[in-house]
Structure formats: structure tokens, C-alpha cells
Design an enzyme around this catalytic site. Sequence first.
Site, PDB file in Angstrom:
ATOM      1  N   ASP A  12       1.110  -1.232  -0.361  1.00  0.00           N
ATOM      2  CA  ASP A  12       0.008   0.022   0.277  1.00  0.00           C
ATOM      3  C   ASP A  12       0.968   1.237   0.087  1.00  0.00           C
ATOM      4  O   ASP A  12       1.036   1.660   1.284  1.00  0.00           O
ATOM      5  CB  ASP A  12      -0.914   0.130   1.222  1.00  0.00           C
ATOM      6  CG  ASP A  12      -1.799   0.667   1.036  1.00  0.00           C
ATOM      7  OD1 ASP A  12      -1.484   1.865   1.174  1.00  0.00           O
ATOM      8  OD2 ASP A  12      -2.925   1.105   1.972  1.00  0.00           O
ATOM      9  N   ASP A  59     -10.922   4.258  -1.691  1.00  0.00           N
ATOM     10  CA  ASP A  59     -10.748   2.895  -1.427  1.00  0.00           C
ATOM     11  C   ASP A  59     -12.578   3.248  -1.678  1.00  0.00           C
ATOM     12  O   ASP A  59     -12.810   4.509  -1.199  1.00  0.00           O
ATOM     13  CB  ASP A  59     -10.787   3.229   0.172  1.00  0.00           C
ATOM     14  CG  ASP A  59      -9.410   3.169   0.469  1.00  0.00           C
ATOM     15  OD1 ASP A  59      -8.771   2.845  -0.024  1.00  0.00           O
ATOM     16  OD2 ASP A  59      -9.238   3.542   2.315  1.00  0.00           O
TER      17      ASP A  59
HETATM   18  C1  GLA Z   1      -5.392   2.134   2.533  1.00  0.00           C
HETATM   19  C2  GLA Z   1      -5.719   1.159   1.714  1.00  0.00           C
HETATM   20  C3  GLA Z   1      -7.304   0.594   2.278  1.00  0.00           C
HETATM   21  C4  GLA Z   1      -6.663  -0.027   4.100  1.00  0.00           C
HETATM   22  C5  GLA Z   1      -6.026   0.628   4.635  1.00  0.00           C
HETATM   23  C6  GLA Z   1      -5.112   0.805   5.819  1.00  0.00           C
HETATM   24  O1  GLA Z   1      -6.971   3.415   2.379  1.00  0.00           O
HETATM   25  O2  GLA Z   1      -6.266   1.890   0.377  1.00  0.00           O
HETATM   26  O3  GLA Z   1      -6.844  -0.735   1.955  1.00  0.00           O
HETATM   27  O4  GLA Z   1      -5.686  -1.281   3.699  1.00  0.00           O
HETATM   28  O5  GLA Z   1      -5.070   1.641   3.743  1.00  0.00           O
HETATM   29  O6  GLA Z   1      -4.730   1.687   6.418  1.00  0.00           O
END
Ligand code: GLA
Length: 651
Positions: free
Chosen positions: A401, A465
Site C-alpha cells: 500500500d 477506498d
Molecule cells: C488504504 C488502503 C485500504 C487499507 C488502508 C489501511 O486506505 O487503500 O485498503 O489497506 O489503507 O490503512
Amino acid sequence: MRTRTFPVALLLASLSTVSAAETVWLDTLDLSQMTQGWGTPQTNRSIRELPLSIGGRKFERGVGTHATSLARIGLGGGSERFRAFVGVDDNANGAATITFKVMADGRTLWQSGVMKSGDPAREVDVDLRGVNTLLLQVGDAGDGISFDHANWAEARFIVSGARPQIAAVPQEAAVILTPKPGPAPRINGPTVYGCRPGNPFLYRIPTQGERPMTFSVSGMPRGLTLDSAAGIITGAIAERGEYRLTLRAKNRHGRSSRPFKIVCGDTLSLTPSMGWNHWYAHYDRITDAMMREAADILVSSGMADVGYQYVSIDDCWMNAAKQRDPMRVGPLRDERGNILPNKHFPDMKALTDYIHAKGLKAGIYTSPGPRTCAGFAGSHQHEAQDAKQFADWGFDLLKYDWCSYGEIAKGDKSPDALKKPYRLMGDLLKKQNRDILFNLCQYGMGNVWEWGAEVGGQSWRTSGDLGFELNNLFNVALKNAEHRAWSRPGSWNDPDYIQVGYIGNARVGGLPAPCPLTPTEQYSFMSLWCLMASPLFYSGDLTQLDEFTLNVLCNPEVIEVNQDPLGQCARVIELDESTFIMVKDLADGAKAVGLCNRGEMESTVTARWADLGIKGRPRVRDLWRQKDLGRFASEFKTSVARHGVVLVRVK
Ligand code: GLA
């Protein structure tokens, strides 16, 4: 006589209507049932709680909202006109693009087209006579909802009968569409499976039906063995090549068999990965015990019997410098630089052993930056050490990520800069002595779909997200499907996790609660993700699975569309502003067809065989109901609920 009195009567009637008409302002209605993408609707001020202002013109009254927004207004035929001035509020903090639309009983009465920050207000003035339900909609013009502050200024109804009222979304019963699986065995899961030579092999044959059950396999490659009671294949294949197996299962009610091809070579994830990820259910509350419980439930609920396989930890398993839970605060690494799990994860190897013993696989998460999105230790400058550690612990998937890597890239958004951290980790993962799937998470930057596979990924998030965009499911899907050219075995576009049943609230990290989607929308979620060949990771609370949620998640005929070995993402055929068709070629020559309605009213949708490249009088099967509907010449037409998808298989 008649010719004389008739016009007089008409004149009197219309006079009495006019004299009785009153003005009802939108801002005087109860706005609590109005929905919007951010914040709450505001009376006589903008969403930022400032005076309403459009293109430099101030308005005393009106409603300030935010895309995407919907007010469903019951008129009961009592209103004559609707008037308003619409536009982007002048105090939106950035460049907004929005659309306004007024719909009456399913017809579009007025639309603004795309409006930008600074555009002068546009005037709406529409006839409402005879209208029952009016929809005031604000769309995001297809580019996401950021800064989309929208005003319905001086919005008012000219009313001569029933008073307008903002109504809630019509309630829907949670109908279980799919017949319960029978007691006889039914082998599910992909028919093709990739692995690398020499690495540990683990496959639990997903099979529904009453236990005990006895499994057998013919054509088993050298190096693999079957646990015939559990139906779990383990070992390692030394030789590259294609191996054709037949999987079999029997119990006292019957038997089932299924072809299964193992391709031992370089490509993993020949079909989209399936599993569970903790994020949208448990955020920073995740523990070892919860991960084990998730593995238990994947098996006990029957999810593993339809193909869910990976049990994935997301963020927050490491230590952070600062965190609300003292158990997650501690040294980030030991003196040799090894990453340290926090106190909620006492023994990572024991955790993956536990998961593997059930025939399932384990996933883990980190960031190429110094910190993860939630502020925990990332892998920056420890990439090789961490890749080896994840392999030694026994993990089978890594989500990587971007997050704080922006600090390292220093704003460089060139393709090379975007690829660099992913290529580094992708190469490292390939060198481990395990098959570790690589899920890129950087929200689609730099058209990641074009190069995700090149840097070693099997899947990549194509957007931000989804937790923030659940009310926009169809738009997310349509955007994701634009990248269909890059969907193929070993290479998958990932529009984020499945959020049905009980999920947390991404904004506040709240405890799981029933998700905001209607039952129809939950079916649509799964239908769209299957048509798009997206990775299928459920990210809700497994401890609160109910019969409805399991039905949405576990229909093997629907999942088969997702796991089809051709790996195609459906093509979209737009029909009108609310309805569209998604059509996906399947390996056996059939097509999966989704008849989709993203509109606010039930609608008839027609799939014309000529548009879909279908000849003759094919059979149509309703996949959610697992029911043959018969043969259809030239087209298949059906009524599709608000926000619904009717998913059929045509052959
Ligand atoms: C980002 C990712 C999510 C999750 C969060 C965790 O927002 O896109 O899918 O993994 O981080 O902190």
C-alpha cells in the site's frame, strides 16, 4: 348550451387552482431522508455552512448538498411546478464538476449538463402536473465526488394539492434468491490453477455437501498428495508443465467430479483470488485470535466450499510510534532490523500454520513507505528483509500500500517513479521459496493496470477506498470496467473489497453494523464484481454472517462467472442514462450477461442478441435463482429493480 358553458367551467376550474396555489420551499421540508456523498444537507447555506453562492450570485434560501445526492420527493400529483437555481457553490475548496437532474416518475424533466466551479447558476422551471414522485439528483460528472458542493438555490414547489414530502428509499425485504445447496457433493472452485515449480503447494478442494466426504484425484502430478478425508492437496511439483486432473468427491448422498488443470510455471492467480480481508470489518482492532476465528468461519460457514481461500490481515499488525491502543505501540524493528508484529500477534508462524492446516492461505500487508496508511511500520529500506520474513512466516499474499511512499517519491509521478517500489518488491517476492500473490494498492495512479503485471503484480487496485463510495457502486464498476483490456489470467483489476452484510464504517473506523446497501444493491455488488473478474475478497464481519449475506457471497454459479478461465472483464453496452448491459465471454462458449439498472426507478432492460454477438435461440439461465428461463429468440427482456442487476447465463 354545452359549447358555451364548457369553457366557462374550465376557466373557473383553472382560476380556483391558481388562487389556491401556494409556494412550498424545499428548505422547509424535512431533509433527513435526503442522501448525499459527504456531510449532511444544509438549510439556507452551503455544505460548508456558508451563505449559498453560485457564480458570484448570492441566494437567501435553498438547500446545500454534496454529490452524489438524491432527494426522493412524494408529490402525490399535488404540485404544479418546480423552480430553482442550481450550480456549484462558490466556496467549494477545489475544482468541482457536477450534474443536476430532475426526474419525474422515471422521466428526465430537466438536466443541467456538467457544471463547473464558477459557472453561473442555471434556472430550472418544470411542469409537475400529474407527477407522483420527483427525484432531485446531483451526480459527480463521472470524476469522483471531491469538492462537489452543490446548491439547489431558491428551490420551490408551486403547490395546489398534496404537500411535497421527502421520502426515504423504499424499503426492501432481504429476499434469498438461491435454493439451498443439497447434501450431495458439489465440487466448486476454479478449473485452472497456477503454481511455481518447487514451491509448497496447497489447495483445499472447495466442495459443498454433507460431511463426511471422501475425496479422490486422478492424474495427480508427482510430488503432490491428497488428504482424502479433508480434500486438501499438498506437496510440491518439481517439473514445469500442465497437469490435467479430475477431482472427485463422494458421500452417502452422491458423487461429484470436476476437471482441474494445474499449470506449473511462472504465472500465479490464473483466476481472480478469493478470500477475506479484515480491513472494512475490524480496522485497528485486528488480533491473532480474530484472524484464526476468520479462518474457522471461512470453513464452518461454507465460504471455503465455494472457493474463498485467502485469510488476509490488512494494516495494524505491526507497531506504531503512536496509537490509541498501547498494545500496538512499541519498537518497529529489532536490533537486526527485523519487523516486529505488535502484542496482538504473538506468533506469526503459528498463525499461518493454523490457517494452512485448514487448507487455506494467509495474506499480509505493508507499505513501500516508512509508514502504512494507519501510521504503522512500513517496509521502506527493509524490503528484502521483509519479503523474506513474510515468506518465512508462511504468507501467501502481500498487499503493498503506497501511503507514505509519497514522501520518498517526493511528488515524482512519472511512470518510473510509480513503478519503482512495486518492481523492487515484485522481484523480491518472486525469489522467495513460496508462491506469494502481489496485490498493488496505490489507488490507480499512473494507470497502474497498464504496468501492474510487468512489475510482478497479480492484481492492482484501480481506485481509492470503496469504503467512501458505497453509494456509487455502479460508477465505480463502470470506471473499473474501462480497464478491461488488462484483465486476463494472472492479471486482475481490483476495485476493492466486497462489502455486504455487517461492515465497519470506513470514515470513523466504527464497529461493524449492517451495511448501508439495500438487499438488491448487495446482489448487484456481487454480480458486478463477478462480471468484471475482480478479486473477490469479502471484508465484512464474519462473526455476524446471516443467511442473506451468505446467500449473496456463496452462489457457486455466480462465482463461476468470476472464476471463468478466460479471465475476461465484461464489456459494457450503455442503453440509456440509467440502464446498461454487461456481457462477458465464458470459456465454454456461453456468455454471462448482466442487465443493470443504476437508476432510481424500476426499469425494463432488454439484452438484444445482435448487440451481444449471440446467434440463434439460446437458453437463458437466471444465475441467482439457479433456474432455467427457457430459450429466447433475438432478445431477453426483464424488469430490473432500482440499483439492480439481473445476472443470466446465455448459451
Ligand atoms: C488504504 C488502503 C485500504 C487499507 C488502508 C489501511 O486506505 O487503500 O485498503 O489497506 O489503507 O490503512
